[in-house]
Design a protein around this motif. Sequence first.
Motif, short mmCIF file in Angstrom:
data_model
loop_
_atom_site.label_atom_id
_atom_site.label_comp_id
_atom_site.label_asym_id
_atom_site.label_seq_id
_atom_site.Cartn_x
_atom_site.Cartn_y
_atom_site.Cartn_z
N GLU A 74 0.82 -1.22 0.00
CA GLU A 74 0.00 0.00 0.00
C GLU A 74 0.85 1.27 0.00
O GLU A 74 0.42 2.30 -0.50
N LYS A 130 1.22 4.30 -3.97
CA LYS A 130 0.68 5.66 -3.86
C LYS A 130 1.18 6.56 -4.98
O LYS A 130 0.60 7.59 -5.27
N LYS A 141 -0.26 7.89 14.10
CA LYS A 141 -1.41 7.28 13.42
C LYS A 141 -2.61 7.36 14.34
O LYS A 141 -2.52 7.07 15.54
N ASP A 150 -2.59 9.34 9.22
CA ASP A 150 -1.33 8.59 9.37
C ASP A 150 -0.22 9.47 8.79
O ASP A 150 -0.24 9.80 7.61
N ASN A 194 5.23 12.26 4.96
CA ASN A 194 4.28 11.42 4.23
C ASN A 194 2.97 11.43 5.01
O ASN A 194 2.90 10.94 6.13
N ASN A 208 -1.07 10.48 5.16
CA ASN A 208 -2.19 9.72 4.61
C ASN A 208 -3.43 10.10 5.40
O ASN A 208 -3.49 9.90 6.61
N SER A 255 -7.64 9.81 5.46
CA SER A 255 -8.81 9.18 4.84
C SER A 255 -10.06 9.74 5.49
O SER A 255 -10.09 10.07 6.68
N ASP A 267 -9.39 8.84 0.18
CA ASP A 267 -8.08 8.79 0.80
C ASP A 267 -7.16 9.75 0.06
O ASP A 267 -7.24 9.91 -1.15
N ASN A 316 -3.09 11.12 -0.13
CA ASN A 316 -1.69 10.97 0.24
C ASN A 316 -0.94 12.22 -0.21
O ASN A 316 -1.03 12.62 -1.36
#
Lengths: 594, 1045
Positions: free
Chosen positions: B122, B126, B769, B778, B891, B893, B895, B900, B902
């Motif tokens: 995953e 991205k 997270k 995250d 980075n 992330n 959602s 979602d 990134n």
Amino acid sequence: MKKIIYLPILLLLIITGGCQKYLDRKPLDAFASTTFLINQDEMDQNLNGVYAASLWTFPNNTPLLFAIEASTDIGIRRDQNADDFIALGEGAFFINNALVNSSWSQGYRLVQRANQHLLGIQKGKDNVSSQYFGRNKAEVLVLRAWAYFHLLYMFGDLPYYKTPPTIDEVLSATKTPVATIVADLYKDLDEAVAGFDAANAQPILGNGRVNKAVALGLKAKLALLIKDYATAATATNAVITSLNYNLNPSYQNLFSIAGQVSNNGREILFNQTYPTDASTPENWMVWITVPRFITSSQSSHFPSQALVDKFEGKDGLRIDASAVYDPLTPRLNRDNRLKWTISMNGDTLLYNVQASANGNYIQPKEKTIFNLYSNVRRRFNWTTGVFDNVTGGNTDWIGNTGGGIQWAVGAAGSRGGVGYIWRKYVDSTQIHQLTKTGYILMRYADILLMNAEAKIELNQIDASVVSAINLVRTRAGQPAIVAGSQEQMRQIVRRERVVEFAGEGLRLFDLRRWNIYEKANSGPVVGAAFDPLVAPATPVFDANDIPDYTASINQRIRFRNQVRSNNNAKFKLWPIPQFEIDVNPTGIKQNPSW
Amino acid sequence: MLMLLMLFTSFMGIKAQDMNVTGRVTDDATGLPVESASIIIKGIGRGVATNANGSFSITVSKGSTLAISSLGYDKKEVVVTEGSVNVSLTKQNNNLSEVVVVGYGTQKRANLTGSVVQLNNEALIKRQVSSASQVLQGLAPGVTVQQQSGRPGADGASIRIRGEGSILGNSNPLVIIDGLQLPTGTGLDALNNLDPNAIESVTVLKDAASTAIYGNRASAGVILVKTKRATKKGLQVSYNNFFTNQSFTALPERVGAIDHMELSNIAYLNQFPTGTALPFSISLIDKYKTTPANNFDIINTDWEKEIFTNNGFMQNHNVQLMSGGERVNIFSSVTFFDQQGLIQNNSFKKYDIRINPEFKLSEKLTLNGAFGYTNNTTINPSTGSAEFIIRQAIGLPAIGGGRYGPGQFGTAAQSNNRNPIAMAEATGNSNTEGNTLLTRVALNYRPIKGLELDASWGREKRNPYTKTFQKNADIFTPNLVTGQYDKTSIWPGITRLNETWRNDLYQVYSGQASYSFKVKSDHSFKVLVGAQQELTTQYFFGASREGFINPNQPFLNLGSTNIQNNAGANELALVGFFGRLNYGFKEKYLFEVNARRDGSSRFSQAEDKQWGNFGSASAAWIFSKEKFFDGISKYISFGKLRGSFGGNGNQNIGSNYVFDAFYQQSNYGAITPNINGTNPYFNNLNTLGVAILQFANPELSWETSQQWNIGLDVSFAKHFTLTADVYNRSLKNMIIPRALPASAGGLSDPFINAGSMDNRGWELALNYKTKLSKWGFDATFMLSDVKNKVTGLVAGLPFIGGGSTRTQPGYALNSYYGLQALGYFADSNDIKASPSVYGFGWSTNAAVGPKPGDLKYADIGGVDGKPDGKIDDNDRTFIGNNFPRYEYSINLNISYQNFDLNIFGQGVGKRENFLSGTGAVPFLATDYIPSLLGIHKDYWTPQNTNATFPRLVAGGGSYTNNFRASNWFIKSAAFFRFKNVNLGYNVPASVLSRVKISGVRVFVSGQNLFTITKAWNGFDPEINNANGEFYPVMRTYTAGFNVTF
């Protein structure tokens, strides 16, 4: 459970067993040193590789020994690069002069190939006949001695390797004195002679290989270098008494490809040859001497007045004494070798030029009368069969100011030397820039004159001395000499060498061992008369026939205001390339004065 | 383990009793089903697992408690009260139970003692990129990933793990794909051939503890790639695609025709104030100013616009089929990828097929396969590299004729008529077709519990075939008399076909056994022993001819002249034995020892230089398991301290036979016959010869690398995890060519073990997270630094290198070495009062010597090291290096329900870059008649004394002291770049269930959207040494979707 653990152990053992062999890998597309040179074919091919390293050039495809002539009194090289070549004759060039570095590295490349070969062939010694082995080894011994001979007279004491050196040996090398090296090379050359004899080797005639006569001639050269005249006399005498060799009846045929192939009289002993079955390389000696008004030319090397004036009159007397010498037309009534060596104003030039379109003046030869004094070219019209006066394009006339370069008394520079063009090796059967004529490295005339010189120095001036000199002189049409004092004979043989071998790369060696390099390279570099109607005063010569142009200096073309300095200790020897000293400052010391 | 559990549960007999409960397990963050989650009835131990839809069904007595767990999720317990139970699981904040791929095996993350980073699928998907190596950028601290080119087929990134590992030899990490160790030269290619969608995980082994087991191959670190396997029962199909628009991130600005002419005149007058004729007459310039460009007599060619005519479109399609059964599992993936460059004849196309089958031959014996076939086609212009064409587009004057009509090219104002548009479009191309087949077959035998025996065979076969055909373009010139364009020439004038074919085969056999057991439950042991051997053989041949009279028939037999051919071959054998011992006490104190013995055919067997021993020891202490920690365990849930020390070797020096003085054939070159020629010309005939051309060194042996590492892993405050490492990686006996003086015989330089250097660094990764109802968040921040320093060279060799870089003890590898500029000479008095510059002092001659506006340098040295009143090479000093320092990345992330997002940014805190060549020097005439760049317009004049560039001089100037290597042209290449933004939307399952589709995600993304940097305008800060010859990296906009059936 324990049994199962044995399985991987067994696997390990199987792999281990084959490991050493598995890891023993040799080159696939080249020949491994451990398995190569074990039969005659392989030894032949590697011998060829050694020969390849004897084909010395600088720059590009110009024979190295010809380039070196420009470092002596008889030659000039036109070069814009002040730290490169122009200063050679002045002895003022930088340590990392390209010609000097190149001479050093090409010499040692040949040494290295020879050493590798001599080591490598031991593996296959038992697989070939002793005659073959001895002969193969003899050729390489001669080639290695050839390399060392040139390095010795150029650089003096040397790092001396007889086996391929390791890295540590290279980085901790010291210099071996000249005399020690020469004494050792005597032994090599004696072994080579024995090897040629045992193999009953027939004389190999000018095809690019060395033979017994080259071994003996080289030994004589080494002996002359250390003034061991007895050895020089003996060695040259062995060549002469073998009766295998003679002079080519035609001097000029020596310098054409047809003449070299027939090699009449077997005069050419050793020759730097070029392939006629491959497009490259060519012998650029011709191309770099063709004057710039000829199509596709690249002139950069020229002879000097000092050379021109060494050619006697037809009466056998030096120009200052000759009754037939005419200062206004100096090209007439001279030793024939002058016109075969040098072209000057009024001479007819004939070149084969590369030209896609043939015109009246190019078919594909171009014939023209060398005109130094006006911008008119006398070009031969092949259609009408007469010479036409063509105005313009005569780049080498003294009034040319193209590119800011002017011919003048004391001018900043000249494009065409000092009014003379090398003629030797010009062969109109070949396109000039594609000349494949070999460059002669040793010929029988040299054996004769070395023999004479050695005996004169030994003061054994007998009939054979006079005969050796006269053989060379009369072939060129000059009157015979008679025996004289040691001093007289020394002067005669020295002058004979310079006019006989001009352009053949022997002058630096001669000047160094005669210890007259500083004297020969002194004063401004001068040339032909600046005004065709005013004959410059004839120079004054010393006992070595070195001319003094003080009286005529303002009447002559001068080369870039170059003044070669007198008494420069740098003339004794060339400098060792700096990198040798950088990596090994304790072992290798620079030559004096550098 | 999951598989076993599933098998186990499916065999369980279930009695009909009490109530039947059905339910569904989902991920509380994504709402996606959690497959293979285990449902256990507490106290009874019986259970089931969820299917692909996350659904399960179980019979229980009412009031029972179900324990629901899945790997990577927090456990949850539910009391059964009704017939339907829906459970959402929360992902574990740490991945401690995750199984990490390590050398020759796997390890639980919690039990690792070395420095290892694992990236899962995953994270890798991205970013939509052309080469898989690019996606590793910024994801693992201490791993420097630099993309140096955007050229299709050549845009893979370079990867350095913890700094530069060698001076001459290989610094690329060892790449292992599904257990197949790839040859050094092709590892990154093999990685780039993979579609990230097909990758399950990428593991980076950084410290010696984790790499020592790979011995001679792994001194530069290891990248372990695992492609996907079928893990589910039944058939699953998915399709992934993306479509991308590419444009360049940065390109230098050009000057137009009028600027070019006016500035040329200024440069000329600076050099020849008394010159008689300006390069461009005032009347001509006036005409240009009053007449619009007509591409006839008023030419203003925008070379960049004319050359960048390709669309740069990129697309990728990937289909995956997974079929799981009790005996056979097969994963297969097929990818088609097509990337167009920005210039014509410049593209890359790839077909890639992966098949990973797994056969359970019996309960104890498994046969695993991994097969990958890649066919790719790279097309480039044939008469010059794309980079050279771009350099001309940057550097050619606008007054040169570009394109007059279809197939009608101008002279580009070049005397040789070379026109980059013609080079790109009309002079043929070079077409390389690569065929690569990866094969690995492994047998896995588990005769008893704890014991595993593996035997495997792998191979990589590569057959690149290149066909380069060069044909002529028509060059036209405007005819001012007729008003027409006349065809005046052709370029390049020679038609030539060159073909080469290679056959590279790499094979590896390996066997290993591992046994894990426990003694008195507290002492756990794992022992591994193994051996492997590798053989690489390479062969190539090539042929070329010239004189093709029909440019549409490029076949060798139709060429008539200059017939040439050549060939070459070599091989390399490696053997290794390895072993590992793990010992753990109460899963709290962990120890690991690795040992490896390696042999390489690259070194001399006769001198016994082939074998080397390598090993490592490491330990870890999970202090959070100590009793004294109980009180604070709610703040710090996990804590581990790691330490390791070990060594590797590097035998990869590019050349396979440095120990042997072998004999070669080498025909004379055309011009300089005597350098390496081996043929003489007896009887005026070319005669074959051989000779030794290289200086052998049988004493040569391994480069060694030693590394210590101290690390800390902490999970704290519920949402945070932190990993920190400090290390020093020390390289010794590095191999360099030892330059020898010519008296050694003019052989190519021998290689010697000479240098040592240190890479000292630290790494930090912090993750946060959390989840708030419909929001998921995250974030990972990474920061790392590595400092390279050469610590020693062999005696008698103070430094190596030349030109503008130098490698010398005390400084970074290949540091910039040059003069220190002080500024510009203000006036003639300033020059007279300053040291002469390379022999040039003040002169009234305008063409000679420094002038006001030329660079003034510091006199810091002389022949004896002291200032001597002269500026020359003795005044050079170390003026920087271009190692990236303080690399960082962020980075994010986020959602929200089905969306979602990134956001990924990456940067370098400190780096120097030296501008040179066309980039630095106006009118630099190297291989074409040049112009200048927009940045050069800021040049010195008496009114503009703070200019970026010195006064203008023509043709780079015959007086070039301004452009000697100096710190004047070094500028910071630090940057922060918004590397990637990716927004996705998962179509809700409720919508999909009707059409039998289990998942759809649509997304848009952008790469390299913008960059913050102080680097030279127009030069991408990620590209080293901006000399004007480069292929810019790309800014991309992408859209695509994934469908799972």
